[in-house]
Design an enzyme around this catalytic site. Structure first.
Site, PDB file in Angstrom:
ATOM      1  N   ASP A   1      -5.016  -6.714   4.483  1.00  0.00           N
ATOM      2  CA  ASP A   1      -4.222  -5.493   4.309  1.00  0.00           C
ATOM      3  C   ASP A   1      -3.044  -5.597   5.270  1.00  0.00           C
ATOM      4  OD1 ASP A   1      -3.436  -2.726   3.735  1.00  0.00           O
ATOM      5  OD2 ASP A   1      -5.498  -2.467   3.046  1.00  0.00           O
TER       6      ASP A   1
ATOM      7  N   GLU B   1      -2.670   1.175  -5.177  1.00  0.00           N
ATOM      8  CA  GLU B   1      -1.554   1.755  -4.433  1.00  0.00           C
ATOM      9  C   GLU B   1      -0.322   0.859  -4.295  1.00  0.00           C
ATOM     10  OE1 GLU B   1      -3.382   4.991  -1.517  1.00  0.00           O
ATOM     11  OE2 GLU B   1      -3.865   2.977  -0.827  1.00  0.00           O
TER      12      GLU B   1
ATOM     13  N   HIS C   1      -0.615  -3.538  -0.846  1.00  0.00           N
ATOM     14  CA  HIS C   1      -1.278  -3.694   0.459  1.00  0.00           C
ATOM     15  C   HIS C   1      -1.130  -5.130   0.963  1.00  0.00           C
ATOM     16  CE1 HIS C   1      -3.298   0.222   1.067  1.00  0.00           C
ATOM     17  NE2 HIS C   1      -3.291   0.296  -0.241  1.00  0.00           N
TER      18      HIS C   1
END
Ligand code: ACM
Ligand code: ZN
Length: 689
Positions: free
Chosen positions: A192, A325, A269
């Site tokens: 991440d 996301e 990410h």
């Protein structure tokens, strides 16, 4: 076969249930004290588990036999290995795939003079030994029958090692605990923005650079420029796992019948990847980019090379490739991404993301592996064989299951255990509202009302513990346990055997034992519980009375409208979280401005309302509250002007803004001003007495 029929007849007997039902967690399918034939049961009596047992294991591969022997030791039993079933003092483990239909099921038959465990699989035998261990720990093992099998095949926990690096020892300790609770999947969030954690030979800068930063806490790093540094830089914080360490961890987990599912995030990410290899950014090369450029072939070369190394280390059939996301904005501006879309006939950036996920799926499928992705992978069309991990809610998982895909449920409202589990003022800074054990426990991934064809594809449940705010290992364990125990029981136990009143004392015992063993779980026996005000409805003069909102600048925000126009006078007080449909949220510039009509002139002694402040997500107290009253709804007299200086702090707080005195009025105007801090005002009830 006769033997099996007998076992089932025993298990289905209806005589007295054993106290051992309240010892084993997750709650087993069926516990029957005493040995029964038809409707006759010899009474349950304690089994002498302190004797040295003659252990024989049949039907197991040698590696499994070793694992089971280790589990017998870990259960605290004394034994010697024997080749054949002894006449007495035996502990006999027989793995026999025909013994029942249910995967990983087992039967424990405890006679006064020995114990027979029959299991469908080696994992089933291991689970039987975890039940045995709990009986030994409780000092209460009686003769009788236990029949047990899991409700779901996937019973998982996500551990986030990107935001803050954790040691191998730490991970093994959590694996130990998961195994005792019959959990079987550890989802390791290895990559991440805040740090890449797996050694990759073909891209060494991922660990010599992307794994390190100078601010030790995620929060300071996030707020302070989000830079990485070279390994060995003074003050460098972070770390990574070598392949050798990861192989060791995989083996450690496998010895406990836990599969480690590695997650390699893409395309979102991925800030740390692009900070390290900026040539893979989109063509307009933004300063920060979190999403891989899907237009460039080099992106695929890199991700495929990484996955080659990942599957070499992790034997898991399922590899998690993220998919959540991604902002997708950069792809709209990038010449390479736009060219890819034209060439592939992709009509949206969502389809562009799906193009990447599908290519990665094909790559892994050709190598005998399957993908799991977060539910956003549904957006541009689901890759043909993908399993969906549903986190934004249950909708994604249900949609995937309706389309015939498997889905794992981890909806944030129940499974995101990074939220505080007790009164927020008593807990460390964290994300989200309030997620006590009881709420986690109430979650059912596949309720009765779910279409059976859909439910068949819900393969399990997972607790996710993101670590943005969790620096110390002790804090991580505090967040993980006991809520992961609830998730273990959701994943294992039959719904009709689940009951929070029965579960909670079992969870308290497990927590107490964990504390004795040096773990740092949340101390459940000292739980404060929900906001006292929320526990019962209240009567007051304004209850049920009409509230007029001054539209549009003072209207409530639809997502946090709670029960709508009746919310502020419905007699229901808010809990510790604004996401409970009791607190009403206002985002308009003006704040809150409402008029309550009491229907007739009343004598009033107090008017008040509570607000909450949680600075992280932008919820603040008002800086000024004005209260005015009127007899006719035209002419108002101001009776209070309450100023408040806002202090930005880490922990949530609650405060009442009100007036006391004596007045006569029919209409009340309550106005709360937003401060210079932009964000929400949340109020639950305007109380008039
Ligand atoms: C997620 O919480 N972004 C999967
Ligand atoms: Zn691009």
């Amino acid at each position: 076969m006769r033997f099996i029929t007998l076992l089932l007849a025993l298990a289905l007997g209806t005589m007295s249930l054993s106290a051992q039902e309240n010892i084993i967690t997750p709650a087993p399918v069926r516990v029957q004290g005493g040995i029964c034939v038809d409707d006759y049961c010899a009474p349950a009596e304690p089994f002498d588990f302190r004797q040295t047992l003659n252990l024989n294991i049949s039907g197991a591969e040698s590696a499994d036999a070793e694992r089971l022997e280790a589990a017998v030791s870990a259960a605290g039993l004394n034994f010697k290995r024997v080749k054949r079933h002894a006449k007495s003092g035996f502990l006999s483990i027989n793995i026999f795939s025909e013994c029942m239909e249910q995967e990983d099921g087992y039967v424990i038959l405890t006679y006064p003079y020995g114990v027979d465990i029959t299991a469908k699989s080696a994992a089933g035998a291991f689970y039987a030994l975890q039940s045995v261990r709990q009986m030994v720990e409780a000092g209460d093992w009686q003769t009788g029958v236990i029949l047990d099998y899991p409700r779901f095949g996937y019973r998982g926990v996500l551990i986030d090692v990107s935001r803050h690096f954790r040691s191998m020892d730490f991970l093994k300790r959590q694996i130990d605990m998961m195994a005792r609770l019959k959990m079987n999947r550890l989802h390791l969030h290895l990559t991440d923005a805040a740090g890449w954690r797996m050694e990759i030979d073909s891209y060494p800068r991922l660990t010599s650079y992307a794994a390190w930063r100078t601010p030790a806490t995620w929060k300071e790093w996030w707020q302070g420029g989000r830079q990485h540094v070279d390994e060995g830089t003074e003050g460098a914080y972070g770390g990574y796992y070598t392949k050798e360490e990861l192989r060791d961890l995989v083996a450690y987990a496998a010895d406990r019948y836990i599969t480690i599912i590695p997650e390699i995030e893409m395309p979102g990410h991925s800030d740390e990847v692009l900070a390290t290899y900026p040539e893979l950014k989109c063509t307009h090369s933004p300063e920060f980019q979190g999403e891989l450029c899907i237009g460039k072939e080099a992106t695929f070369e890199m991700m495929q090379a990484i996955l080659d190394e990942v599957i070499e280390v992790f034997p898991s059939e399922y590899i998690h490739i993220g998919g959540d996301e991604a902002s997708k904005d950069n792809w709209k501006l990038c010449e390479d991404c736009q060219r890819r879309m034209r060439e592939e006939g992709l009509e949206s950036v969502e389809e562009l993301q799906s193009y990447m996920i599908e290519r990665m799926e094909r790559y892994l499928n050709e190598r005998g592996r399957q993908i799991i992705g977060w539910d956003e992978i549904l957006q541009g069309g689901l890759a043909p064989n993908a399993t969906v991990m549903s986190w934004r809610g249950e909708e994604g998982g249900i949609a995937a299951a309706e389309a015939g895909h498997d889905a794992i449920m981890s909806p944030h409202a129940y499974c995101y255990i990074d939220a505080p589990q007790d009164a927020p003022y008593s807990q460390p800074e964290s994300i989200g509202g309030y997620l006590p054990l009881e709420k986690v426990y109430s979650y059912d991934p596949a309720p009765e009302t779910m279409d059976k064809k859909v439910a068949r594809h819900i393969t399990g449940v997972q607790a996710n513990l993101w670590a943005e705010y969790i620096v110390e290992d002790s804090h991580y364990e505090h967040m993980l346990w006991p809520r992961a125990i609830a998730v273990a029981e959701i994943g294992w136990s039959a719904r009709q055997n689940m009951n929070f009143e029965d579960f909670r004392p079992r969870a308290v015992k497990i927590v107490d034992r964990m504390i004795e063993e040096g773990y740092t779980p949340f101390d459940l026996k000292n739980e404060i519980g929900n906001r006292p005000e929320s526990k019962s409805d209240i009567e007051h003069l304004a209850r049920g009375k009409k509230v007029t909102y001054i539209y549009p600048s003072f209207y409530y925000y639809p997502k946090y409208g709670a029960e709508g126009d009746i919310t502020l006078t419905d007699g229901k007080r808010g809990t510790w979280t604004y996401a409970d449909n009791r607190w009403q949220g206002f985002l308009g510039r003006g704040g809150v401005d409402v008029i309550i009509d009491l229907d007739e002139i009343q004598t009033i002694h107090s008017i008040s309302a509570d607000f909450m402040q949680i600075c992280g997500p932008g919820v603040f107290m008002p800086c000024l509250v004005e209260i005015a009253v009127s007899a006719d709804g035209e002419n108002y007299t101001k009776i209070a002007d309450i100023e408040h200086e806002i202090v930005v702090d880490e922990l949530p707080s609650f405060k009442s803004f009100g007036w006391k005195g004596e007045t006569e009025a029919r209409y009340i105007r309550y106005k709360a001003h937003r401060s210079r801090y932009s964000g929400f005002l949340f109020v639950d009830e305007i109380i008039v007495r």
